[in-house]
Design a protein around this motif. Structure first.
Motif, PDB file in Angstrom:
ATOM      1  N   PRO A  22       0.692  -1.247  -0.002  1.00  0.00           N
ATOM      2  CA  PRO A  22       0.127   0.065  -0.013  1.00  0.00           C
ATOM      3  C   PRO A  22       0.709   1.384   0.008  1.00  0.00           C
ATOM      4  O   PRO A  22       0.567   2.213  -0.297  1.00  0.00           O
ATOM      5  N   TRP A  23       2.009   1.194   0.379  1.00  0.00           N
ATOM      6  CA  TRP A  23       2.880   2.198   0.708  1.00  0.00           C
ATOM      7  C   TRP A  23       3.785   2.391  -0.700  1.00  0.00           C
ATOM      8  O   TRP A  23       4.369   3.397  -1.147  1.00  0.00           O
ATOM      9  N   PRO A  32     -10.971  -0.434  -6.976  1.00  0.00           N
ATOM     10  CA  PRO A  32     -11.763  -0.258  -5.408  1.00  0.00           C
ATOM     11  C   PRO A  32     -11.050   0.111  -4.435  1.00  0.00           C
ATOM     12  O   PRO A  32      -9.950  -0.242  -4.174  1.00  0.00           O
ATOM     13  N   PRO A  33     -11.463   0.834  -3.549  1.00  0.00           N
ATOM     14  CA  PRO A  33     -10.602   1.376  -2.368  1.00  0.00           C
ATOM     15  C   PRO A  33     -10.135   0.429  -1.272  1.00  0.00           C
ATOM     16  O   PRO A  33      -9.231   0.782  -0.507  1.00  0.00           O
ATOM     17  N   PHE A  34     -10.875  -0.851  -1.299  1.00  0.00           N
ATOM     18  CA  PHE A  34     -10.443  -1.771  -0.296  1.00  0.00           C
ATOM     19  C   PHE A  34      -9.163  -2.588  -0.624  1.00  0.00           C
ATOM     20  O   PHE A  34      -8.564  -3.385  -0.018  1.00  0.00           O
ATOM     21  N   VAL A  35      -8.441  -2.381  -2.093  1.00  0.00           N
ATOM     22  CA  VAL A  35      -7.607  -3.186  -2.704  1.00  0.00           C
ATOM     23  C   VAL A  35      -6.286  -3.092  -1.747  1.00  0.00           C
ATOM     24  O   VAL A  35      -5.834  -4.185  -1.409  1.00  0.00           O
ATOM     25  N   ASP A  36      -5.964  -1.938  -1.202  1.00  0.00           N
ATOM     26  CA  ASP A  36      -4.678  -2.021  -0.502  1.00  0.00           C
ATOM     27  C   ASP A  36      -4.961  -2.557   0.867  1.00  0.00           C
ATOM     28  O   ASP A  36      -3.902  -3.016   1.308  1.00  0.00           O
ATOM     29  N   ALA A  37      -6.100  -2.546   1.363  1.00  0.00           N
ATOM     30  CA  ALA A  37      -6.151  -3.193   2.773  1.00  0.00           C
ATOM     31  C   ALA A  37      -6.293  -4.730   2.682  1.00  0.00           C
ATOM     32  O   ALA A  37      -5.760  -5.142   3.460  1.00  0.00           O
ATOM     33  N   VAL A  38      -6.791  -5.158   1.645  1.00  0.00           N
ATOM     34  CA  VAL A  38      -6.926  -6.651   1.436  1.00  0.00           C
ATOM     35  C   VAL A  38      -5.355  -7.033   1.201  1.00  0.00           C
ATOM     36  O   VAL A  38      -4.793  -7.867   1.828  1.00  0.00           O
ATOM     37  N   SER A  39      -4.432  -6.256   0.519  1.00  0.00           N
ATOM     38  CA  SER A  39      -3.064  -6.772   0.121  1.00  0.00           C
ATOM     39  C   SER A  39      -2.546  -6.602   1.416  1.00  0.00           C
ATOM     40  O   SER A  39      -1.623  -7.504   1.862  1.00  0.00           O
ATOM     41  N   LEU A  40      -2.620  -5.676   2.480  1.00  0.00           N
ATOM     42  CA  LEU A  40      -1.952  -5.442   3.581  1.00  0.00           C
ATOM     43  C   LEU A  40      -2.441  -6.570   4.544  1.00  0.00           C
ATOM     44  O   LEU A  40      -1.416  -7.309   5.441  1.00  0.00           O
ATOM     45  N   VAL A  41      -3.789  -6.978   4.500  1.00  0.00           N
ATOM     46  CA  VAL A  41      -4.096  -8.207   5.678  1.00  0.00           C
ATOM     47  C   VAL A  41      -3.436  -9.453   4.921  1.00  0.00           C
ATOM     48  O   VAL A  41      -2.879 -10.445   5.826  1.00  0.00           O
TER      49      VAL A  41
END
Length: 122
Positions: A22-23, A32-41
């Motif tokens: 994400p960084w 979609p806005p959740f893509v970075d969060a899913v990657s992090l998780v």
């Protein structure tokens, strides 16, 4: 270093890349806005599960890590189909191939243990 341990290191590096993506490699603005969060998780879960495997040699933890890495790799397919830019498409393709290599390397540790196998019949 054994083949399985090399595969675990490969999968751990991929998990680390997911966790920091994400960084370092944020999703395109139209994703979609959740893509970075899913990657992090997915990245953090991979690292935790592989740490459990390293400490206890738990097949269940290794199986879960493999499934998470496969899901992460398959999540690149919609990006390819939507026509992401050349650089990101190349990174996703390399990550996909490296994921397959990592899974192939750890495959021997995913089978039944020798103690759990039925004796061979004569």
């Amino acid at each position: 270093m054994r083949r399985v341990e090399i595969g675990v290191v490969v999968l751990a590096v991929l998990g680390l890349v997911d966790a920091v993506s994400p960084w370092l490699l944020p999703a395109p603005p139209d994703a979609p806005p959740f893509v970075d969060a899913v990657s992090l998780v997915l990245g953090v879960l991979t690292l935790v599960l592989l740490a459990v495997w390293w400490a206890r040699r738990s097949r269940a933890a290794l199986w879960a890590a493999v499934v998470i890495r496969a899901v992460s790799a398959l999540l690149a397919v919609p990006a390819w189909l939507s026509g992401v830019g050349g650089g990101l498409a190349l990174v996703l393709a390399v990550a996909f191939v490296v994921t397959v290599i990592g899974i192939v390397l750890v495959a021997p540790a995913l089978g039944r243990s020798r103690a759990g196998r039925a004796p061979a019949s004569a």
